[in-house]
Design an enzyme around this catalytic site. Structure first.
Site, short mmCIF file in Angstrom:
data_model
loop_
_atom_site.label_atom_id
_atom_site.label_comp_id
_atom_site.label_asym_id
_atom_site.label_seq_id
_atom_site.Cartn_x
_atom_site.Cartn_y
_atom_site.Cartn_z
CE LYS A 46 -10.88 -10.76 -22.42
NZ LYS A 46 -11.93 -9.75 -22.42
CG HIS A 55 5.71 -5.79 -4.54
ND1 HIS A 55 4.42 -5.64 -4.07
CD2 HIS A 55 6.36 -4.65 -4.24
CE1 HIS A 55 4.29 -4.46 -3.51
NE2 HIS A 55 5.46 -3.83 -3.60
CD GLU A 91 2.76 -8.64 -5.24
OE1 GLU A 91 3.54 -9.33 -4.55
OE2 GLU A 91 2.52 -7.45 -4.98
N GLY A 132 0.85 -1.19 0.00
CA GLY A 132 0.00 0.00 0.00
C GLY A 132 0.89 1.23 0.00
CB SER A 192 -20.89 -7.69 -26.68
OG SER A 192 -19.81 -8.45 -26.15
N GLY A 193 -21.15 -10.87 -27.65
CA GLY A 193 -20.44 -11.86 -28.45
C GLY A 193 -18.96 -11.87 -28.12
N GLY A 194 -18.52 -10.92 -27.29
CA GLY A 194 -17.14 -10.91 -26.82
C GLY A 194 -16.97 -12.01 -25.76
CB VAL A 195 -13.91 -13.34 -24.10
CG1 VAL A 195 -13.58 -14.49 -23.19
CG2 VAL A 195 -13.10 -13.40 -25.38
CG ASP A 196 -14.86 -10.16 -20.67
OD1 ASP A 196 -14.09 -11.14 -20.71
OD2 ASP A 196 -14.46 -8.98 -20.71
CB SER A 197 -21.13 -10.42 -22.67
OG SER A 197 -20.87 -10.52 -24.04
CB SER A 198 -19.50 -15.34 -24.81
OG SER A 198 -19.73 -14.52 -25.91
CB CYS A 225 5.29 -4.08 0.07
SG CYS A 225 6.03 -2.49 -0.29
CE1 TYR A 226 1.27 1.20 5.50
CE2 TYR A 226 -0.37 -0.55 5.59
CZ TYR A 226 0.12 0.67 6.04
OH TYR A 226 -0.56 1.34 7.05
#
Ligand code: XMP
Length: 515
Positions: free
Chosen positions: A369, A169, A171, A55, A223-229, A82-83
């Site tokens: 994603k 870090h 990560e 942070g 929309s036919g995109g990855v996320d909404s599909s 870290c923080y």
């Protein structure tokens, strides 16, 4: 609740979801909670351990986020980063001071003693540091286990209390053995089992969606995109017929895309959801007539999308919930509030806040994603949909420079289909790293000759970029032969195009899209 997990306590660092994601990569469920989550909630027996994030604050400032010391008495392991490392030391009686020099970037971590945390980590390895304060005196009972040239207490632990602290870090990818260290913490210190995966994610979300929605109906803008599909497929599994997907075809999609989306989601052997496809191409084209200014185009497309969607929603009066394909990076972008509007990245499909619904269903909101893609595949969506490259909400509207007309949409659709087909084919052997590639239509007309005739036609622009985060991007060095083949095919097959150009500009100063 009810599932074994590692809780990441958020102290405001920029990598917080990334930490949770790294834990999930180890097939252990992880979620991010605010640093001031009540102690009773943190005492939940299914929480196997805590990770305190970084942070931007200094622990000795009163206004900084602090933590109830009793967290350390819950008997659960803690990893402070870290923080979070400084805060753990400070809370348990150590001293944190501002350092003379900030330590930023890659540096060498040298182990100074044995610990379960660093099992399998070499004595010296590269880590990523980003701090100004440092721990100058360890709390009682703690032992130093690693240092760097500038930071003596780069890692320390109280083995008995199972509190581990690292100033760097783990990560981020620059910390080469960061994931190994996290694995040691998660498996060996917390005793977690690697049982969590996309399948369990699906089961858990399905149960949650059912609990949230009950027997009510849900509306999704697809929309036919990855996320909404992926949301559509997930909701279909959870509530089937209670879901209605509205797919607005604004006429600015890639070649055959509208048909493909429809074919997938109306396949009754796969889905039982209700699919409403609205062909609003004429409305969009009509409203775009004569408009050349890019921002104005985006606004018209966004507003028209909302108008069409709202008109459909009016007809579906019984939908109580609105589902959205929000994923984690969308939330960071809006959370950080990008200061300068380079382009208004309204997501077409990003609906206004005043739409009246009883609730919002956002089952992917904590995923990155590639996690969304893994869930999509596990749900049985076809790979060509799941690995679809990013496509902007305003679609081809911002890939046609100047006025958008039906003719120009056809040209860019055809040129783009040829380009993608050839590039996909060639890339099976070339193995290029491509983040996004497409054809656009310039507004330049130039003279050419076809057969014995003079032509005065448009120039297509090909673009292929490689990027990690789309904030910057580099053009891809495509082989000459490939470009020549694509160019030949486009000028021969696409009526109205007589020239093909390759855009070799980086972002910045250019952007990925042409408008
Ligand atoms: P730029 O052109 O800004 O694009 O360098 C970066 C990435 O964002 C996508 N993009 C959009 N996506 N709505 C979207 O949903 C938009 O208005 C929009 N504009 C650009 C672009 O395709 C690239 O992946």
């Amino acid at each position: 609740m009810g599932k074994k997990r590692i809780v990441v306590l958020d102290f405001g660092g920029q990598y917080n979801q990334l930490i949770a994601r790294r834990v999930r990569d180890l097939h252990v469920y992880s979620e991010v909670l605010p640093y001031n989550t009540p102690l009773e909630q943190l005492a939940d027996e299914d929480i196997l351990g805590f990770i305190f994030t970084g942070g931007p604050n200094s622990v000795y400032e009163e206004s900084s986020p602090h933590i109830d010391k009793k967290v350390f008495d819950l008997g659960k392991p803690v990893l402070g980063i870290c923080y979070g490392c400084q805060l753990s030391a400070y809370t348990l009686g150590g001293t944190v001071s501002p350092a003379e020099y900030s330590e930023y970037g890659n540096t060498e971590l040298e182990l100074t003693g044995e610990s379960i945390l660093f099992e399998g980590v070499p004595a010296k390895s590269q880590v990523f540091m980003s701090h100004t304060d440092k721990v100058t005196k360890l709390p009682e009972g703690f032992k130093n286990i690693a240092k760097t040239a500038l930071t003596e207490n780069a890692a320390f632990m109280n083995e008995e209390k199972r509190v581990y602290c690292v100033q760097y870090h783990p990560e981020v990818e620059h910390s080469i053995f960061g994931q190994k260290m996290l694995a040691n913490f998660v498996y060996k210190v917390c005793g977690a089992e690697p049982t969590w995966q996309s399948d369990s994610f699906i089961e858990e979300r399905v149960a949650e969606i059912r609990a949230q929605v009950g027997n009510k109906k849900v509306l999704l803008g697809l929309s036919g995109g990855v996320d909404s599909s992926v949301v559509a497929a997930l909701l279909d599994k959870a509530i089937g017929k209670q879901l209605t997907c509205v797919f607005v075809n604004h006429g600015l999609l890639r070649k055959n895309e509208a048909e493909q989306v429809k074919a997938i989601f109306t396949d009754k052997s796969r889905f039982s959801l209700n699919f409403i496809g609205v062909d609003a191409s004429d409305l969009f084209l009509d409203r775009l007539k004569g408009v050349i200014e890019p921002e104005q185009k985006r606004k018209i497309i966004g507003k028209s999308f909302i108008d069409v969607f709202e008109a459909e929603k009016e007809k579906l009066t019984d939908c109580s919930f609105l589902a959205q394909g929000t994923i984690y990076p969308d939330r960071i972008e809006s959370g950080l509030g990008i200061s300068a509007t380079i382009k208004s990245h309204h997501n077409v499909g990003g609906l206004p806040k005043d739409l009246k619904f009883e609730g919002i269903v956002e089952p992917l909101k904590d995923l990155f994603k590639d996690e969304v893609r893994a869930v999509g595949l596990a749900l049985g969506l076809p790979a060509e949909l799941v690995y679809r490259q990013p496509f902007p909400g305003p679609g081809l509207g911002i890939r046609i420079i100047g006025e958008v007309t039906k003719e120009k949409v056809r040209m860019v659709q055809e040129a783009d289909a040829i380009y993608r087909e050839e590039l996909d084919k060639a890339n099976k052997t070339l193995g290029l790293k491509l983040s996004q590639y497409f054809a656009a239509l310039s507004n330049m007309k130039s003279v050419g000759v076809k057969g014995d005739h003079r032509s005065y036609d448009y120039a297509v622009v090909l673009r292929a970029v490689e990027t990690d985060d789309f904030m910057t991007a580099r053009p891809v060095n495509l082989p000459y032969d490939l470009l020549a083949r694509v160019s030949d095919r486009i000028v021969n097959e696409v009526e109205g195009v007589n020239r093909v150009l390759y855009d070799f500009t980086s972002k910045p100063p250019a952007t990925v899209e042409l408008e």
